[in-house]
Design a protein around this motif. Structure first.
Motif, PDB file in Angstrom:
ATOM      1  N   SER A  37       0.851  -1.194   0.000  1.00 55.16           N
ATOM      2  CA  SER A  37       0.000   0.000   0.000  1.00 55.16           C
ATOM      3  C   SER A  37       0.889   1.246   0.000  1.00 55.16           C
ATOM      4  O   SER A  37       2.100   1.163   0.260  1.00 55.16           O
ATOM      5  CB  SER A  37      -0.920   0.033   1.229  1.00 55.16           C
ATOM      6  OG  SER A  37      -0.199   0.406   2.392  1.00 55.16           O
ATOM      7  N   ILE A  38       0.277   2.362  -0.304  1.00 55.06           N
ATOM      8  CA  ILE A  38       1.043   3.611  -0.377  1.00 55.06           C
ATOM      9  C   ILE A  38       1.645   3.961   0.985  1.00 55.06           C
ATOM     10  O   ILE A  38       2.850   4.205   1.111  1.00 55.06           O
ATOM     11  CB  ILE A  38       0.146   4.758  -0.903  1.00 55.06           C
ATOM     12  CG1 ILE A  38      -0.265   4.466  -2.358  1.00 55.06           C
ATOM     13  CG2 ILE A  38       0.843   6.113  -0.778  1.00 55.06           C
ATOM     14  CD1 ILE A  38      -1.343   5.392  -2.924  1.00 55.06           C
ATOM     15  N   LEU A  39       0.833   3.933   2.023  1.00 55.92           N
ATOM     16  CA  LEU A  39       1.344   4.319   3.352  1.00 55.92           C
ATOM     17  C   LEU A  39       2.353   3.315   3.883  1.00 55.92           C
ATOM     18  O   LEU A  39       3.344   3.681   4.515  1.00 55.92           O
ATOM     19  CB  LEU A  39       0.202   4.463   4.357  1.00 55.92           C
ATOM     20  CG  LEU A  39      -0.306   5.878   4.621  1.00 55.92           C
ATOM     21  CD1 LEU A  39      -1.271   5.867   5.802  1.00 55.92           C
ATOM     22  CD2 LEU A  39       0.818   6.886   4.871  1.00 55.92           C
ATOM     23  N   TYR A  40       2.088   2.027   3.608  1.00 54.58           N
ATOM     24  CA  TYR A  40       3.040   1.019   4.099  1.00 54.58           C
ATOM     25  C   TYR A  40       4.378   1.175   3.375  1.00 54.58           C
ATOM     26  O   TYR A  40       5.445   0.948   3.973  1.00 54.58           O
ATOM     27  CB  TYR A  40       2.468  -0.395   3.954  1.00 54.58           C
ATOM     28  CG  TYR A  40       3.361  -1.445   4.569  1.00 54.58           C
ATOM     29  CD1 TYR A  40       3.944  -1.243   5.819  1.00 54.58           C
ATOM     30  CD2 TYR A  40       3.662  -2.625   3.897  1.00 54.58           C
ATOM     31  CE1 TYR A  40       4.793  -2.187   6.385  1.00 54.58           C
ATOM     32  CE2 TYR A  40       4.505  -3.578   4.451  1.00 54.58           C
ATOM     33  CZ  TYR A  40       5.066  -3.354   5.699  1.00 54.58           C
ATOM     34  OH  TYR A  40       5.916  -4.283   6.244  1.00 54.58           O
ATOM     35  N   THR A  41       4.347   1.583   2.115  1.00 57.25           N
ATOM     36  CA  THR A  41       5.592   1.819   1.375  1.00 57.25           C
ATOM     37  C   THR A  41       6.403   2.929   2.045  1.00 57.25           C
ATOM     38  O   THR A  41       7.618   2.788   2.259  1.00 57.25           O
ATOM     39  CB  THR A  41       5.283   2.210  -0.094  1.00 57.25           C
ATOM     40  OG1 THR A  41       4.557   1.144  -0.700  1.00 57.25           O
ATOM     41  CG2 THR A  41       6.553   2.484  -0.879  1.00 57.25           C
ATOM     42  N   LEU A  42       5.732   4.015   2.387  1.00 56.59           N
ATOM     43  CA  LEU A  42       6.442   5.129   3.026  1.00 56.59           C
ATOM     44  C   LEU A  42       6.997   4.701   4.387  1.00 56.59           C
ATOM     45  O   LEU A  42       8.147   4.989   4.730  1.00 56.59           O
ATOM     46  CB  LEU A  42       5.510   6.346   3.141  1.00 56.59           C
ATOM     47  CG  LEU A  42       5.200   7.000   1.771  1.00 56.59           C
ATOM     48  CD1 LEU A  42       3.975   7.917   1.860  1.00 56.59           C
ATOM     49  CD2 LEU A  42       6.412   7.792   1.254  1.00 56.59           C
ATOM     50  N   PHE A  43       6.187   3.987   5.136  1.00 54.92           N
ATOM     51  CA  PHE A  43       6.618   3.457   6.434  1.00 54.92           C
ATOM     52  C   PHE A  43       7.849   2.554   6.274  1.00 54.92           C
ATOM     53  O   PHE A  43       8.833   2.669   7.019  1.00 54.92           O
ATOM     54  CB  PHE A  43       5.456   2.675   7.052  1.00 54.92           C
ATOM     55  CG  PHE A  43       5.801   1.908   8.289  1.00 54.92           C
ATOM     56  CD1 PHE A  43       5.885   2.545   9.515  1.00 54.92           C
ATOM     57  CD2 PHE A  43       6.018   0.533   8.235  1.00 54.92           C
ATOM     58  CE1 PHE A  43       6.196   1.826  10.676  1.00 54.92           C
ATOM     59  CE2 PHE A  43       6.329  -0.184   9.386  1.00 54.92           C
ATOM     60  CZ  PHE A  43       6.417   0.468  10.608  1.00 54.92           C
ATOM     61  N   HIS A  44       7.807   1.683   5.290  1.00 52.41           N
ATOM     62  CA  HIS A  44       8.880   0.717   5.044  1.00 52.41           C
ATOM     63  C   HIS A  44      10.191   1.415   4.651  1.00 52.41           C
ATOM     64  O   HIS A  44      11.276   1.062   5.116  1.00 52.41           O
ATOM     65  CB  HIS A  44       8.405  -0.248   3.947  1.00 52.41           C
ATOM     66  CG  HIS A  44       9.465  -1.159   3.414  1.00 52.41           C
ATOM     67  ND1 HIS A  44       9.991  -2.190   4.157  1.00 52.41           N
ATOM     68  CD2 HIS A  44      10.098  -1.206   2.208  1.00 52.41           C
ATOM     69  CE1 HIS A  44      10.909  -2.836   3.432  1.00 52.41           C
ATOM     70  NE2 HIS A  44      10.992  -2.252   2.249  1.00 52.41           N
ATOM     71  N   ILE A  45      10.082   2.426   3.787  1.00 51.82           N
ATOM     72  CA  ILE A  45      11.253   3.206   3.377  1.00 51.82           C
ATOM     73  C   ILE A  45      11.950   3.827   4.597  1.00 51.82           C
ATOM     74  O   ILE A  45      13.168   3.770   4.744  1.00 51.82           O
ATOM     75  CB  ILE A  45      10.800   4.353   2.424  1.00 51.82           C
ATOM     76  CG1 ILE A  45      10.478   3.820   1.032  1.00 51.82           C
ATOM     77  CG2 ILE A  45      11.837   5.450   2.362  1.00 51.82           C
ATOM     78  CD1 ILE A  45       9.781   4.861   0.136  1.00 51.82           C
ATOM     79  N   ILE A  46      11.144   4.430   5.453  1.00 49.14           N
ATOM     80  CA  ILE A  46      11.676   5.093   6.653  1.00 49.14           C
ATOM     81  C   ILE A  46      12.344   4.070   7.557  1.00 49.14           C
ATOM     82  O   ILE A  46      13.462   4.261   8.038  1.00 49.14           O
ATOM     83  CB  ILE A  46      10.529   5.788   7.435  1.00 49.14           C
ATOM     84  CG1 ILE A  46       9.851   6.839   6.564  1.00 49.14           C
ATOM     85  CG2 ILE A  46      11.031   6.375   8.750  1.00 49.14           C
ATOM     86  CD1 ILE A  46       8.431   7.195   7.012  1.00 49.14           C
ATOM     87  N   ASP A  47      11.659   2.952   7.778  1.00 51.77           N
ATOM     88  CA  ASP A  47      12.164   1.923   8.676  1.00 51.77           C
ATOM     89  C   ASP A  47      13.477   1.318   8.177  1.00 51.77           C
ATOM     90  O   ASP A  47      14.401   1.090   8.958  1.00 51.77           O
ATOM     91  CB  ASP A  47      11.106   0.827   8.836  1.00 51.77           C
ATOM     92  CG  ASP A  47      11.602  -0.283   9.741  1.00 51.77           C
ATOM     93  OD1 ASP A  47      11.907   0.017  10.911  1.00 51.77           O
ATOM     94  OD2 ASP A  47      11.735  -1.433   9.274  1.00 51.77           O
ATOM     95  N   VAL A  48      13.563   1.083   6.867  1.00 51.14           N
ATOM     96  CA  VAL A  48      14.780   0.470   6.312  1.00 51.14           C
ATOM     97  C   VAL A  48      15.958   1.435   6.423  1.00 51.14           C
ATOM     98  O   VAL A  48      17.062   1.049   6.826  1.00 51.14           O
ATOM     99  CB  VAL A  48      14.528   0.008   4.847  1.00 51.14           C
ATOM    100  CG1 VAL A  48      15.839  -0.263   4.120  1.00 51.14           C
ATOM    101  CG2 VAL A  48      13.634  -1.226   4.840  1.00 51.14           C
ATOM    102  N   GLU A  49      15.730   2.699   6.098  1.00 46.24           N
ATOM    103  CA  GLU A  49      16.793   3.698   6.231  1.00 46.24           C
ATOM    104  C   GLU A  49      17.253   3.793   7.683  1.00 46.24           C
ATOM    105  O   GLU A  49      18.458   3.757   7.980  1.00 46.24           O
ATOM    106  CB  GLU A  49      16.298   5.065   5.752  1.00 46.24           C
ATOM    107  CG  GLU A  49      17.337   6.165   5.863  1.00 46.24           C
ATOM    108  CD  GLU A  49      16.777   7.542   5.493  1.00 46.24           C
ATOM    109  OE1 GLU A  49      17.095   8.043   4.408  1.00 46.24           O
ATOM    110  OE2 GLU A  49      15.992   8.119   6.293  1.00 46.24           O
TER     111      GLU A  49
END
Lengths: 159, 159
Positions: A37-49
């Motif tokens: 999902s769009i929000l999960y993508t943003l969450f995932h990007i932040i978490d991985v960084e």
């Protein structure tokens, strides 16, 4: 290295703004590809960084928090702000001498794997750009213009 | 800088292999987002990298060739090989002293715009990764696994 991180942070903020005009239902809707999902993508990007850079800093890396506790635009923005604060100083103080420092990890089978710091930094950069590319397709599927992915003309190289 | 280009070139070749198991009809089919089709995306990535780097080399930049003359996997692969040959030496010989060299361009309104060489190089890198992210969504929509976007574990940092 810093410029590509700054590019990602700008683009991420542009997507947060883009999200403001989209319903939370659409932001959370399961989609084909990426992490869903769009929000999960943003969450995932932040978490991985955040997770990789904490590792490079030699700090204990918390478990990935459950997305359910962050499943709103306001919470993901707050998560980004919080993580950013902790990792920005490391990225700003990056020097080419750090390129070849070694990060050792133990994989799930107990084997030790080694990464160069420079490898991890570039992995984090490419990871975010790649996922943002996915958002751009979903955006068109929603009938909306995506955020521009151009790196030029963002003022990143102005004195 | 070189490592991120090498990453893009590896991933691009992985996508060429991926394309071999997909029908040309699917590769050319118009899709939502990006520049429209899988093959046109690959063509566009190559052309953008080629054009910008020719400009940095100070060489005359040919018009974008019409995609119609390249609309098959074999032709796009050949286009990639040909362009790569011309631009790889420049990327390999990149040094940090080149970062602040200036490229002057005249835009469509006759105004002069200046870019730092480092800005263009990063723009080209981000451009390819972004479009590849789009391919990954289309791949899932086709019911296929995409090429991995991971930069780690590609051997890019082995001695």
């Amino acid at each position: 290295m810093l410029k590509l991180f700054q590019y990602n942070w700008q683009v991420r903020d542009d997507w947060f703004k883009w999200c403001e005009s989209v319903s939370e239902e659409e932001l959370l809707k399961e989609r084909a590809g990426g992490v869903g999902s769009i929000l999960y993508t943003l969450f995932h990007i932040i978490d991985v960084e955040y997770s990789w850079i904490l590792e490079l800093k030699g700090e204990p890396c918390p478990e990935e928090p459950p997305f359910e506790s962050y499943a709103s635009l306001a919470k993901v923005k707050e998560f980004s702000r919080m993580c950013h604060q902790e990792i920005e100083p490391f990225v700003i103080s990056w020097t080419s001498e750090m390129e070849h420092q070694i990060l050792s990890e133990t994989d799930s089978s107990g084997k030790t794997i080694c990464f160069k710091y420079g490898e991890i930094m570039r992995h984090v950069i490419a990871h975010e750009i790649h996922h943002i590319g996915q958002l751009s397709v979903w955006s068109r599927e929603l009938g909306r213009s995506p955020v521009t992915a151009n790196l030029i003309r963002r003022g990143l190289f102005d004195e």
